[in-house]
Design a protein around this motif. Structure first.
Motif, PDB file in Angstrom:
ATOM      1  N   ALA A  42      -1.262   2.036   2.040  1.00 53.34           N
ATOM      2  CA  ALA A  42      -2.489   1.236   2.170  1.00 53.34           C
ATOM      3  C   ALA A  42      -3.483   1.549   1.060  1.00 53.34           C
ATOM      4  CB  ALA A  42      -3.127   1.492   3.536  1.00 53.34           C
ATOM      5  N   VAL A  43      -3.483   2.786   0.581  1.00 54.27           N
ATOM      6  CA  VAL A  43      -4.396   3.180  -0.487  1.00 54.27           C
ATOM      7  C   VAL A  43      -3.854   2.781  -1.856  1.00 54.27           C
ATOM      8  CG1 VAL A  43      -5.440   5.161  -1.668  1.00 54.27           C
ATOM      9  CG2 VAL A  43      -5.393   5.093   0.826  1.00 54.27           C
ATOM     10  N   VAL A  44      -2.561   2.989  -2.073  1.00 54.63           N
ATOM     11  CA  VAL A  44      -1.968   2.803  -3.403  1.00 54.63           C
ATOM     12  C   VAL A  44      -1.611   1.352  -3.693  1.00 54.63           C
ATOM     13  CG1 VAL A  44      -0.027   3.425  -4.882  1.00 54.63           C
ATOM     14  CG2 VAL A  44      -1.108   5.167  -3.446  1.00 54.63           C
ATOM     15  N   CYS A  45      -1.001   0.682  -2.734  1.00 52.55           N
ATOM     16  CA  CYS A  45      -0.534  -0.688  -2.992  1.00 52.55           C
ATOM     17  C   CYS A  45      -0.810  -1.604  -1.800  1.00 52.55           C
ATOM     18  CB  CYS A  45       0.947  -0.697  -3.341  1.00 52.55           C
ATOM     19  SG  CYS A  45       1.999   0.169  -2.145  1.00 52.55           S
ATOM     20  N   PRO A  46      -2.061  -1.800  -1.426  1.00 57.45           N
ATOM     21  CA  PRO A  46      -2.384  -2.627  -0.258  1.00 57.45           C
ATOM     22  C   PRO A  46      -1.920  -4.073  -0.393  1.00 57.45           C
ATOM     23  CG  PRO A  46      -4.349  -2.193  -1.566  1.00 57.45           C
ATOM     24  CD  PRO A  46      -3.281  -1.306  -2.107  1.00 57.45           C
ATOM     25  N   GLU A  47      -1.761  -4.536  -1.635  1.00 57.81           N
ATOM     26  CA  GLU A  47      -1.350  -5.921  -1.857  1.00 57.81           C
ATOM     27  C   GLU A  47       0.141  -6.130  -1.578  1.00 57.81           C
ATOM     28  OE1 GLU A  47      -0.340  -3.610  -5.428  1.00 57.81           O
ATOM     29  OE2 GLU A  47      -2.136  -3.749  -4.157  1.00 57.81           O
ATOM     30  N   ARG A  48       0.907  -5.046  -1.443  1.00 61.56           N
ATOM     31  CA  ARG A  48       2.356  -5.167  -1.245  1.00 61.56           C
ATOM     32  C   ARG A  48       2.778  -5.040   0.215  1.00 61.56           C
ATOM     33  NH1 ARG A  48       5.627  -4.069  -5.564  1.00 61.56           N
ATOM     34  NH2 ARG A  48       7.256  -4.788  -4.124  1.00 61.56           N
ATOM     35  N   SER A  63      10.325   5.570   8.347  1.00 62.82           N
ATOM     36  CA  SER A  63       8.980   5.017   8.182  1.00 62.82           C
ATOM     37  C   SER A  63       8.845   4.269   6.862  1.00 62.82           C
ATOM     38  CB  SER A  63       7.961   6.150   8.267  1.00 62.82           C
ATOM     39  OG  SER A  63       6.646   5.666   8.194  1.00 62.82           O
ATOM     40  N   ILE A  64       9.356   4.870   5.792  1.00 60.90           N
ATOM     41  CA  ILE A  64       9.282   4.238   4.473  1.00 60.90           C
ATOM     42  C   ILE A  64      10.179   3.005   4.404  1.00 60.90           C
ATOM     43  CG2 ILE A  64       9.787   4.564   2.021  1.00 60.90           C
ATOM     44  CD1 ILE A  64       8.976   7.491   2.369  1.00 60.90           C
ATOM     45  N   LEU A  65      11.370   3.083   5.010  1.00 60.21           N
ATOM     46  CA  LEU A  65      12.275   1.935   5.021  1.00 60.21           C
ATOM     47  C   LEU A  65      11.647   0.724   5.694  1.00 60.21           C
ATOM     48  CD1 LEU A  65      15.785   3.530   5.784  1.00 60.21           C
ATOM     49  CD2 LEU A  65      15.035   2.374   3.688  1.00 60.21           C
ATOM     50  N   VAL A  66      10.943   0.963   6.814  1.00 63.84           N
ATOM     51  CA  VAL A  66      10.284  -0.148   7.513  1.00 63.84           C
ATOM     52  C   VAL A  66       9.214  -0.777   6.619  1.00 63.84           C
ATOM     53  CG1 VAL A  66       8.811  -0.754   9.476  1.00 63.84           C
ATOM     54  CG2 VAL A  66      10.772   0.759   9.807  1.00 63.84           C
ATOM     55  N   LEU A  67       8.438   0.045   5.931  1.00 65.85           N
ATOM     56  CA  LEU A  67       7.438  -0.486   5.005  1.00 65.85           C
ATOM     57  C   LEU A  67       8.080  -1.348   3.919  1.00 65.85           C
ATOM     58  CD1 LEU A  67       5.103   2.612   4.448  1.00 65.85           C
ATOM     59  CD2 LEU A  67       4.394   0.414   5.388  1.00 65.85           C
ATOM     60  N   CYS A  68       9.218  -0.886   3.397  1.00 65.24           N
ATOM     61  CA  CYS A  68       9.895  -1.622   2.326  1.00 65.24           C
ATOM     62  C   CYS A  68      10.513  -2.915   2.827  1.00 65.24           C
ATOM     63  CB  CYS A  68      10.969  -0.733   1.689  1.00 65.24           C
ATOM     64  SG  CYS A  68      10.339   0.705   0.805  1.00 65.24           S
ATOM     65  N   VAL A  69      11.135  -2.871   3.979  1.00 65.62           N
ATOM     66  CA  VAL A  69      11.798  -4.068   4.513  1.00 65.62           C
ATOM     67  C   VAL A  69      10.812  -5.198   4.779  1.00 65.62           C
ATOM     68  CG1 VAL A  69      13.031  -4.986   6.539  1.00 65.62           C
ATOM     69  CG2 VAL A  69      13.777  -2.837   5.495  1.00 65.62           C
ATOM     70  N   PHE A  70       9.633  -4.828   5.255  1.00 61.49           N
ATOM     71  CA  PHE A  70       8.661  -5.851   5.629  1.00 61.49           C
ATOM     72  C   PHE A  70       7.527  -6.011   4.594  1.00 61.49           C
ATOM     73  CE2 PHE A  70      10.511  -4.543   9.701  1.00 61.49           C
ATOM     74  CZ  PHE A  70      10.899  -5.768  10.200  1.00 61.49           C
ATOM     75  N   GLN A  71       7.777  -5.595   3.376  1.00 69.18           N
ATOM     76  CA  GLN A  71       6.762  -5.764   2.347  1.00 69.18           C
ATOM     77  C   GLN A  71       6.659  -7.225   1.934  1.00 69.18           C
ATOM     78  OE1 GLN A  71       7.708  -4.355  -1.683  1.00 69.18           O
ATOM     79  NE2 GLN A  71       9.823  -4.029  -1.020  1.00 69.18           N
ATOM     80  N   LYS A  72       5.579  -7.553   1.297  1.00 70.05           N
ATOM     81  CA  LYS A  72       5.379  -8.925   0.818  1.00 70.05           C
ATOM     82  C   LYS A  72       6.320  -9.198  -0.331  1.00 70.05           C
ATOM     83  CE  LYS A  72       0.477  -9.057   2.058  1.00 70.05           C
ATOM     84  NZ  LYS A  72      -0.916  -9.098   1.568  1.00 70.05           N
TER      85      LYS A  72
END
Length: 464
Positions: free
Chosen positions: A401-407, A451-460
């Motif tokens: 959320a801090v580093v790449c909120p747009e993704r 946790s990281i995989l879920v963020l990557c799978v559902f990224q914009k």
């Protein structure tokens, strides 16, 4: 070298506790509104920022667990490996410190809501409250136990004294009081370590004499495997990346450049402290091979250092514990008032009302922590599961959320928090049942990966 350390330590610890209590109340005059209370009016200069970062992060575990116990029990290499988790994580946080300061927030859940929505803010707030309240309660007991060994009073009386001191340094002045008393505590910690440990080594006959008296292989990793060493390193590293206490201090920096400079000094001095504590641990092992690992530093301070420095070092142990406790207590008090009360009960509350609510929350949660450690220790044992899951549940989503909120996406953030927390808890349960994989690997490893995989799978997805 034997000394009359306990009697002198009595005065050092007592003077320290009285001084920071008085200073904490005195600094309350600087607090005029909620922002002053929660983030010190976003005014902390570099030297205070460095002091409060060090004092808050280097808690009781530094000199009663962590590198101290690992170095004594397993070896110098294990202690150093554990110690490296902090400066490495701190350098990463420093690298993004300007972005953290730019959030202009008061709490971690507030940052999380900006990207993942109100549901994520609520979930993260509850996790923080459950995890941090247990830490506060255990610090009450930690100070009580220390006062028993140095002042000769009962643990119950020592716990009450700890409650009063911790409340005094957090309730009235908020982060103003906590940050500036942290700075004083940090100075004492550095004096105790930088002077006391080298003197103890000299009294032992020098570093070569210390090494000669160690068990075979004790300068390395003992009989621990790489995976076991990773199990000591990884939880600390992952937790640090999302620790609300650290983020709140970056929020409180005077400006972005101050945050960056403070972070750099924080990581460098933490590395130095980790090395010195590791040396103290093996020195204690060489001189006193039959004590409990957790007692390594305190015993060395009382019996292996000159009386004056030994007394300051024992007081530094009290400083480690107190600075951790008042920081965690302030953190959950502000989260309760800012992330729950202001968000769900009174959105129109002004700054002065929020200040009053925050103080009530700090006092109420402090009393609750004392009651829990006094009367309901079994609940605390369960509550520490929340602390275990904090890193995996909060850190990946927060850093993203801090580093790449747009993704990242709302679904990805919520899913990441749930996945990290659930996998951690499942691994802990399986570990207790003796399941091979859970016993071999640290719980946080598969939890963070999920946790990281879920963020990557559902990224914009970027448009084609």
């Amino acid at each position: 070298m034997e000394n009359s350390g306990p009697s002198f330590a009595f005065y050092c610890v007592a003077i320290y506790l009285v001084f920071i209590s008085v200073l904490g109340v005195y600094l309350a005059k600087r607090v005029k509104n909620q922002e002053d209370y929660a983030v010190a009016g976003r005014s902390l200069p570099v030297y205070v920022l460095v002091g409060t970062l060090i004092a808050t992060w280097m808690g009781a575990g530094t000199v009663m667990g962590g590198a101290n116990s690992l170095g004594y029990q397993f070896g110098f290499g294990v202690a150093i490996a554990f110690s490296l988790a902090s400066p490495i994580g701190q350098l990463i946080l420093t690298f993004i410190s300007k972005k953290i300061r730019r959030q202009n927030a008061q709490t971690v859940p507030e940052v999380i809501e900006k990207v993942y929505g109100a549901e994520a803010r609520f979930i993260s707030t509850i996790i923080i409250l459950l995890a941090y309240l247990g830490v506060v309660a255990y610090q009450f007991l930690g100070v009580g136990t220390l006062l028993q060994s140095t002042l000769g009073i009962s643990v119950e009386t020592g716990t009450i004294i700890a409650f009063v001191v911790i409340i005094a340094t957090s309730l009235f002045g908020g982060l103003y009081s906590v940050a500036y008393t942290d700075f004083i505590s940090c100075l004492m910690i550095m004096v105790g370590l930088l002077i006391g440990v080298p003197l103890a080594v000299c009294n032992a006959g020098g570093f070569s004499a210390v090494i000669a008296r160690l068990p075979e292989g004790h300068m390395g990793f003992g009989n621990l495997s790489f995976v076991q060493v990773l199990g000591f390193f990884l939880p600390t590293f992952v937790y640090l990346m999302g620790d609300q206490n650290m983020y709140q201090r970056f929020f409180a920096a005077k400006d972005e450049d101050t945050a960056l400079k403070g972070g750099l000094w924080w990581s460098l001095l933490t590395l130095l402290i980790g090395i010195i504590v590791s040396i103290a641990a093996i020195t204690s092992r060489a001189l006193y091979p039959d004590i409990k690992p957790a007692q390594a530093f305190i015993y060395l301070a009382q019996h292996g250092m000159p009386m004056f420095i030994g007394g300051i070092s024992v007081a530094a142990v009290a400083a480690f514990i107190v600075t951790t406790a008042n920081s965690f207590l302030l953190s959950i008090g502000v989260s309760t008032s800012w992330d729950l009360y202001a968000r769900y009960f009174d959105r129109n509350a002004d700054q002065k009302k929020m200040l009053k609510v925050s103080r009530i929350c700090v006092l109420g949660l402090g009393v609750l922590g004392y009651i829990m450690i006094k009367y309901f220790p079994n609940i605390l044992a369960l509550q520490m599961y929340a602390y275990t899951m904090y890193g995996a549940a909060i850190s990946p989503a927060l850093v993203a959320a801090v580093v790449c909120p747009e993704r990242v996406t709302k679904l990805g953030g919520l899913g990441s928090m749930v996945a990290g927390g659930v996998v951690t808890l499942v691994m802990e349960v399986l570990k207790k049942q003796g399941w091979g994989f859970a016993v071999t690997y640290p719980s946080v490893l598969p939890a963070v990966i999920c946790s990281i995989l879920v963020l990557c799978v559902f990224q914009k997805r970027s448009a084609a």
